[in-house]
Write an enzyme that holds these catalytic residues in place. Structure first.
Site, short mmCIF file in Angstrom:
data_model
loop_
_atom_site.label_atom_id
_atom_site.label_comp_id
_atom_site.label_asym_id
_atom_site.label_seq_id
_atom_site.Cartn_x
_atom_site.Cartn_y
_atom_site.Cartn_z
N ASN A 1 -5.74 2.17 1.80
CA ASN A 1 -4.80 2.11 0.69
C ASN A 1 -5.02 3.33 -0.20
O ASN A 1 -5.47 3.23 -1.33
CB ASN A 1 -5.04 0.81 -0.10
CG ASN A 1 -4.04 0.64 -1.23
OD1 ASN A 1 -4.29 -0.13 -2.13
ND2 ASN A 1 -2.92 1.32 -1.18
N HIS B 1 0.84 -1.18 0.00
CA HIS B 1 0.00 0.00 0.00
C HIS B 1 0.88 1.24 0.00
O HIS B 1 1.98 1.22 0.53
CB HIS B 1 -0.88 0.02 1.24
CG HIS B 1 -1.93 -1.03 1.23
ND1 HIS B 1 -2.80 -1.21 2.27
CD2 HIS B 1 -2.24 -1.97 0.33
CE1 HIS B 1 -3.61 -2.21 2.00
NE2 HIS B 1 -3.30 -2.70 0.82
N THR B 2 0.37 2.32 -0.58
CA THR B 2 1.11 3.58 -0.52
C THR B 2 1.10 4.08 0.92
O THR B 2 0.05 4.36 1.48
CB THR B 2 0.45 4.64 -1.42
OG1 THR B 2 0.36 4.12 -2.73
CG2 THR B 2 1.28 5.91 -1.45
N GLN B 3 2.27 4.15 1.52
CA GLN B 3 2.35 4.61 2.91
C GLN B 3 2.79 6.05 2.98
O GLN B 3 2.60 6.72 3.96
CB GLN B 3 3.32 3.74 3.70
CG GLN B 3 2.94 2.28 3.75
CD GLN B 3 1.63 2.04 4.49
OE1 GLN B 3 1.15 2.90 5.21
NE2 GLN B 3 1.03 0.88 4.29
#
Lengths: 264, 208, 252
Positions: free
Chosen positions: A144, A40-42
């Site tokens: 996400n 996931h884009t963190q």
């Protein structure tokens, strides 16, 4: 190898029970073998800074510079952060540029799907904004997110449209909107010049206000560039300008200790 | 849990027409547990100055004595009565002395200031726990119910209230604010200060 | 790293919530209900917009005010409206107020482990023609009340309402009793005063005020038609009547 025969032939995820075996008796928890492979884009990586947009007499105007930064590195200096969707809408993105490209693909596909129907209907700015806000909200709800703050502007059926949506799915509409540092630096200037005067503001005046704001942002936002594009959406449709160069003066720095080159 | 909410309690002061009022609740608590329903937080410093000390109870006692001492020293040395505004600065500097290890008290004070023509002008002030002064023209609040006190006072207060009307406004503001605060309540007291008398009333309030 | 920059590994987690400020309020009368909210939407110290409605018409006799995280609020209102439309298609009538209240509880509790970060206040006219206010917490606890404030300035407004609506800490004059319900004009004054007070002392409240008034069928709107800037929203000639009143609030 899964050594529990009761798990054999079942989907990896037992959130649903396609074989109707309810009640499901005690089974050991099954590990999703692919879970670790899903990312996931963190945090945003390659980022774009502020987008500014205002309403004016004949439609809306939007501006964004051409820089995509990699942290403090000015990495890509010819990036287009304004994107036309259909014939009456433009979107502008700040935040993660790869997520923005994913959004462009999603919207382009959507426009093609809509065109293929051939029913004479197409999407206006309100529809694009609604769709986009649903996508953004759905992604934040899956933990996400698409790491962007987006502006959606357009002109359709004689009406202006200007709205905001971000990675949380938060939306709002206003006569002048800015993302990123623009929300702190440009908004005070834009509100003073635009809010309440949208119906009188000429194209020339609107252009010069945005130009001035882009200049102020370039002076004070370290992640900005002196090269930007301007999108105008009016009765005439979407026009995204060529790159506009900002003229800036720095000779004032000469006399300020700690600002310009040090002489002593 | 903040130390400012350890014992609970709230104070408010209001300006009226040639009069001032100050009011507080009477609760002393140990966090959520009520300990006492007659814990005084308002103290008379001179004939014309009252001081409210909401906050940490141990500091209430300490500061009450500190200011009694300082006011007495001032009166003896200067051979004149202490004016409310001077007292406000005395409170402020006493608290700022402990800038990096403060008393956990947010004082509220009120009084009648002597003017040049011999009449009295209502005076109120409050400070934060390190002595930042706030000279308001209408009302000042402090304590665990401060946000509630602000809301009610902003709705009820009006300029130039006569002593009895000021009492009612102040009492209603305090009572309704502390009824919505878990850490304040358990009775209340109100002082109304006019040029020739002090009216003290102890109020019954909700005991829950 | 030699400079110790990785000595304490840091974890940053995406926070799916935000707080968009603002305040809402509802008061029930004998045969009417007033539901109001300010129109400022903010995040941190920034005002995002001066006009983002928080109060929504659900049916001819139900109004919902939502406050908290705006994205959740808008999504929640959208889903409630959708469920009400399905109900209309299935039953050929509007859902009654108490049923909407229970629906909202169910919908909120369904998200018990990933809640809508929203405080809801539902106001309108009950089937028996009485004014009603239902208030909810984010996970669906609810009750019917005569008045309720929620949001950023709840702590400022609610005790004021206790005093002015419930007459708390007030004793009626000898031989009289406090009125059980106030007339509409008094309620509107209290609502407007509450918001001007909240605007004065709370930075997240201000810009504009939207007041919805629902008056039960056949009852007098008590001169509301003549009220400055009152705009009628009623759809049926002989049904319950709905009005909206807009007021400016300070913008600083």
């Amino acid at each position: 190898m899964d050594h529990f025969p009761t798990n054999w032939g079942r989907p990896r995820n037992d959130a649903f029970d396609p074989y109707g075996t309810y009640p499901i008796h005690q089974r050991p928890a099954v590990k999703d073998n692919f879970a670790e492979g899903v990312q996931h884009t963190q945090q945003p990586i390659v980022t774009g800074t502020s987008v500014l947009a205002i309403q004016y007499k004949d439609g809306i105007m939007m501006a964004a510079d051409n820089l995509a930064s990699y942290g403090s590195l000015a990495r890509f200096k010819d990036v287009r952060r304004l994107h036309a969707v259909g014939t009456s809408t433009v979107i502008g993105a700040s935040g993660d540029m790869s997520d923005f490209q994913a959004i462009q693909s999603i919207l382009d596909d959507l426009v093609i799907d809509e065109f293929t129907h051939g029913d004479g209907h197409d999407l206006g700015p309100a529809e694009v904004h609604e769709y986009l806000s649903r996508v953004m909200y759905a992604r934040r709800s899956k933990m996400n997110p698409l790491w962007n703050s987006l502006l959606v502007g357009g002109f359709r059926d004689g009406k202006r449209f200007l709205s905001y949506v971000d990675l949380l799915g938060t939306t709002y509409s206003a006569p002048s909107i800015a993302t990123g540092y623009g929300a702190y630096i440009a908004i005070p200037l834009l509100r003073a010049a635009v809010d309440g005067k949208q119906d009188q503001l000429t194209e020339e005046a609107a252009k010069s206000i945005l130009h001035e704001c882009m200049r102020v942002l370039f002076y004070r936002d370290a992640r900005s560039l002196d090269k930007y594009q301007l999108a105008i959406v009016s009765e005439a449709g979407v026009q995204i300008s060529d790159q506009i160069q900002l003229d800036t003066t720095w000779n004032f720095a000469e006399g300020i200790r700690g600002y310009g080159a040090q002489t002593q | 849990m903040s130390i400012m909410e350890y014992n609970g309690g709230s104070v408010i002061a209001m300006v009226g027409k040639e009069c001032v009022a100050i009011a507080s609740d009477l609760r002393l608590g140990n966090q959520a547990l009520g300990i006492s329903s007659n814990f005084q937080k308002i103290f008379q410093m001179t004939d014309r100055i009252f001081l409210g000390l909401p906050g940490l109870a141990t500091d209430v006692t300490t500061l009450k004595e500190t200011f009694r001492f300082r006011v007495n020293m001032y009166t003896i040395k200067e051979e004149r009565e202490l004016e409310p505004e001077t007292f406000a600065h005395m409170v402020s500097s006493a608290l700022y002395e402990r800038r990096f290890g403060p008393y956990f008290i947010e004082p509220v004070m009120c009084g009648l200031q002597k003017t040049h023509d011999g009449s009295y002008k209502p005076f109120i002030a409050a400070t934060d726990l390190i002595g930042c002064l706030n000279f308001a023209k209408d009302f000042v609040v402090a304590g665990t119910a401060s946000s509630k006190l602000f809301g009610v006072a902003e709705g009820l207060w009006e300029p130039d209230l006569e002593p009895e009307d000021l009492f009612e406004t102040c009492a209603q503001t305090l009572l309704n604010a502390v009824d919505r605060d878990a850490y304040s309540g358990w009775g209340a007291e109100v002082y109304v200060l006019t040029k020739d008398k002090v009216i003290k009333r102890t109020l019954k309030g909700r005991m829950d | 790293m030699p400079d110790g920059s990785f000595a304490h590994p840091q974890q940053r987690q995406f926070n799916p919530y935000s707080d968009n400020g603002g305040t809402i309020l509802a008061i029930a009368g004998a045969d009417f209900t007033v539901i109001a909210g300010d129109t400022r939407q903010s995040e941190g110290y920034s005002i995002q917009t001066r006009y983002a409605p928080k109060v929504f018409r659900l049916t001819d006799r139900a109004v919902l005010a939502v406050n908290g995280f705006a994205a959740d609020g808008n999504m929640f209102v959208k889903k409630v409206k959708q469920r009400l439309e399905w109900y209309r298609h299935a039953h050929a009538k509007d859902m009654p107020l108490r049923a909407i209240a229970r629906l909202i509880q169910t919908m909120l509790y369904a998200q018990r482990f990933f809640p809508y970060y929203v405080y809801n206040i539902l106001g309108g006219i009950e089937e028996d023609g009485t004014g009603a206010v239902y208030s909810f917490d984010p996970v669906g606890s609810y009750e019917r009340e005569a008045c309720r404030a929620a949001g950023a300035a709840q702590s400022l407004v609610q005790p004021f309402l206790d005093n002015q609506i419930y007459f708390k800490n007030q004793k009626a004059a000898p031989g009289t009793t406090h009125p059980a319900h106030l007339p509409l004009s008094d309620v509107l004054s209290i609502v407007i005063d509450s918001f001007t007070s909240a605007t004065e002392r709370h930075i997240e409240v201000g810009d504009g005020l939207e007041i919805y008034v629902v008056v039960a069928q056949g009852r007098s709107p008590q001169g509301l038609d003549a009220f400055r800037g009152a705009q009628e929203l009623s759809t049926q000639p002989n049904g319950d009547r709905m009005f909206i009143i807009r007021r400016e609030l300070k913008k600083d």
